[in-house]
Scaffold this motif. Structure first.
Motif, PDB file in Angstrom:
ATOM      1  N   LYS A  31       0.831  -1.209   0.000  1.00 47.91           N
ATOM      2  CA  LYS A  31       0.000   0.000   0.000  1.00 47.91           C
ATOM      3  C   LYS A  31       0.869   1.263   0.000  1.00 47.91           C
ATOM      4  N   ALA A  32       2.033   1.205   0.663  1.00 50.99           N
ATOM      5  CA  ALA A  32       2.947   2.349   0.642  1.00 50.99           C
ATOM      6  C   ALA A  32       3.507   2.554  -0.756  1.00 50.99           C
ATOM      7  N   ALA A  33       3.833   1.450  -1.446  1.00 46.24           N
ATOM      8  CA  ALA A  33       4.315   1.551  -2.826  1.00 46.24           C
ATOM      9  C   ALA A  33       3.246   2.175  -3.723  1.00 46.24           C
ATOM     10  N   ALA A  34       1.996   1.754  -3.501  1.00 41.27           N
ATOM     11  CA  ALA A  34       0.890   2.308  -4.289  1.00 41.27           C
ATOM     12  C   ALA A  34       0.698   3.798  -3.999  1.00 41.27           C
ATOM     13  N   LYS A  35       0.857   4.182  -2.726  1.00 44.45           N
ATOM     14  CA  LYS A  35       0.704   5.588  -2.354  1.00 44.45           C
ATOM     15  C   LYS A  35       1.800   6.423  -2.993  1.00 44.45           C
ATOM     16  N   TRP A  36       3.009   5.901  -2.994  1.00 44.88           N
ATOM     17  CA  TRP A  36       4.125   6.608  -3.607  1.00 44.88           C
ATOM     18  C   TRP A  36       3.850   6.864  -5.091  1.00 44.88           C
ATOM     19  N   ASN A  52      -2.153   3.660   3.623  1.00 48.05           N
ATOM     20  CA  ASN A  52      -0.988   2.840   3.924  1.00 48.05           C
ATOM     21  C   ASN A  52      -0.394   3.198   5.280  1.00 48.05           C
ATOM     22  N   TYR A  53       0.234   2.217   5.908  1.00 48.03           N
ATOM     23  CA  TYR A  53       1.114   2.501   7.035  1.00 48.03           C
ATOM     24  C   TYR A  53       2.451   3.000   6.466  1.00 48.03           C
ATOM     25  N   HIS A 103       4.666  -3.796   8.758  1.00 42.97           N
ATOM     26  CA  HIS A 103       4.631  -2.996   7.529  1.00 42.97           C
ATOM     27  C   HIS A 103       5.933  -2.220   7.293  1.00 42.97           C
ATOM     28  N   LEU A 104       6.802  -2.177   8.288  1.00 41.82           N
ATOM     29  CA  LEU A 104       7.994  -1.342   8.207  1.00 41.82           C
ATOM     30  C   LEU A 104       9.125  -2.023   7.453  1.00 41.82           C
ATOM     31  N   PHE A 105       9.793  -1.244   6.623  1.00 41.50           N
ATOM     32  CA  PHE A 105      11.017  -1.720   5.979  1.00 41.50           C
ATOM     33  C   PHE A 105      12.236  -1.245   6.747  1.00 41.50           C
ATOM     34  N   GLN A 106      12.166  -0.052   7.342  1.00 36.07           N
ATOM     35  CA  GLN A 106      13.318   0.499   8.053  1.00 36.07           C
ATOM     36  C   GLN A 106      12.893   1.131   9.364  1.00 36.07           C
ATOM     37  N   ILE A 107      13.682   0.890  10.403  1.00 41.83           N
ATOM     38  CA  ILE A 107      13.523   1.572  11.688  1.00 41.83           C
ATOM     39  C   ILE A 107      14.823   2.290  12.008  1.00 41.83           C
ATOM     40  N   HIS A 108      14.705   3.584  12.298  1.00 40.18           N
ATOM     41  CA  HIS A 108      15.852   4.412  12.670  1.00 40.18           C
ATOM     42  C   HIS A 108      15.651   4.823  14.118  1.00 40.18           C
TER      43      HIS A 108
END
Length: 351
Positions: A31-36, A52-53, A103-108
């Motif tokens: 959903k994030a890819a679609a939003k982008w 999207n999350y 849903h996360l790809f990266q956590i900082h």
């Protein structure tokens, strides 16, 4: 009609690049890819609502710090907003992320403080890894990267250690940070001997350390770093912190400084990432979330006091699409940039 077709063609090309270069977004958070793609294709006609999350989260595990760096707005923000020093517990970390961490790809793990002050930092990294987050990182000043904590991190699931070093010599570094550069260099060399976690150096360039960053490629090579990222100073004019901002001549020279650093990094096989002095648009509030140590969701990682809601008191998705976030995104889409973005320098493009 011709110009409209050109705009559409550019957007289609951009959308194509997204699908080719970032398949991991679609895999982890479709959903994030679609939003982008929606934002790229529709521009100002995209919806400010996020179905999207986020796929990137920057979470402030503490706002405590062991240094008082000149370009950091932390203490002035604390004074103006009445923020209290705090440390996030592992239980709070779990409460914030439970139900949507998948849903996360990266956590900082970083905000306005020093993450190495957190005793439970290795446990937080382990928690994220156990929940399948592919990329885990944090940013540190490196002064405390020693002893058992360094050992624990060396054997953790950390994917990238980011270290802020704002000068290649003791005089330049200490004028900004007020602490010894040699200690950081020794800590990084020792850390490199016990693990192969990549080290990235982040250098904030300002008027005061302009000459001191010239030999950063040599320093990066010395400590075994694989990446050097150059960040131009954000002046924080609304906090009265414009004294370190670039001069007009330095603004004109910035791109040439970047080209020279890039050439010398390439010779040493160090990846160089120069940030633009100003950007012309912003997609971050659609794809990335910043949560502070109190559980407040803010508009972005540069405006930590612009709170839109608290995810410990409300469901994350409700705050993520609350009226304040919707209004902020609508402003960005329409190019009616909020005053804070303009004053910070994130939007204008002097080139």
């Amino acid at each position: 009609m011709n110009s409209k077709r050109k705009v559409l063609a550019r957007r289609l090309v951009s959308a194509g690049k997204i699908t080719r270069q970032f398949p991991w977004i679609a895999e982890r958070n479709p959903k994030a890819a679609a939003k982008w793609m929606e934002i790229v294709l529709l521009g100002r006609w995209a919806s400010p609502y996020c179905y999207n999350y986020p796929f990137v989260l920057q979470i402030e595990v503490t706002n405590l710090c062991n240094l008082h760096c000149k370009m950091c707005p932390r203490e002035r923000e604390f004074e103006e907003a009445g923020i209290k020093p705090n440390i996030m517990s592992l239980d709070t970390f779990d409460r914030i992320l439970r139900g949507w961490i998948q849903h996360l790809f990266q956590i900082h793990l970083f905000g306005r403080g020093e993450p190495l002050l957190i005793p439970e930092l290795p446990e937080m990294i382990a928690y994220a890894a156990e929940h399948g987050v592919p990329y885990i990182t944090f940013t540190t000043n490196g002064q405390l990267l020693q002893g058992r904590l360094a050992e624990a991190l060396a054997h953790s699931e950390l994917d990238d250690l980011r270290v802020s070093i704002d000068g290649s010599d003791e005089t330049g570094y200490q004028s900004i940070r007020g602490a010894p550069l040699q200690r950081v260099k020794d800590n990084l060399k020792a850390f490199r001997k016990i693990c192969d976690i990549p080290i990235s150096i982040i250098t904030t360039l300002c008027k005061e350390n302009w000459d001191s960053v010239y030999h950063m490629p040599e320093l990066a090579e010395e400590v075994g770093a694989t990446c050097l990222r150059l960040l131009p100073i954000f002046p924080y004019t609304f906090l009265g912190m414009s004294d370190l901002a670039f001069t007009e001549d330095q603004k004109r020279q910035y791109q040439y400084v970047c080209k020279d650093l890039e050439r010398r990094c390439r010779e040493k096989r160090i990846h160089f990432i120069p940030d633009r002095y100003y950007v012309q648009d912003c997609k971050l509030p659609f794809l990335m979330a910043f949560i502070d140590v109190e559980g407040n969701l803010t508009t972005c990682c540069k405006l930590e006091t612009m709170v839109t809601g608290n995810v410990l008191k409300q469901d994350f998705f409700k705050v993520w699409n609350g009226p304040k976030m919707i209004g902020w995104r609508r402003s960005l889409l329409s190019k009616r940039f909020p005053k804070q973005c303009i004053e910070l320098g994130c939007i204008r493009d002097w080139r």
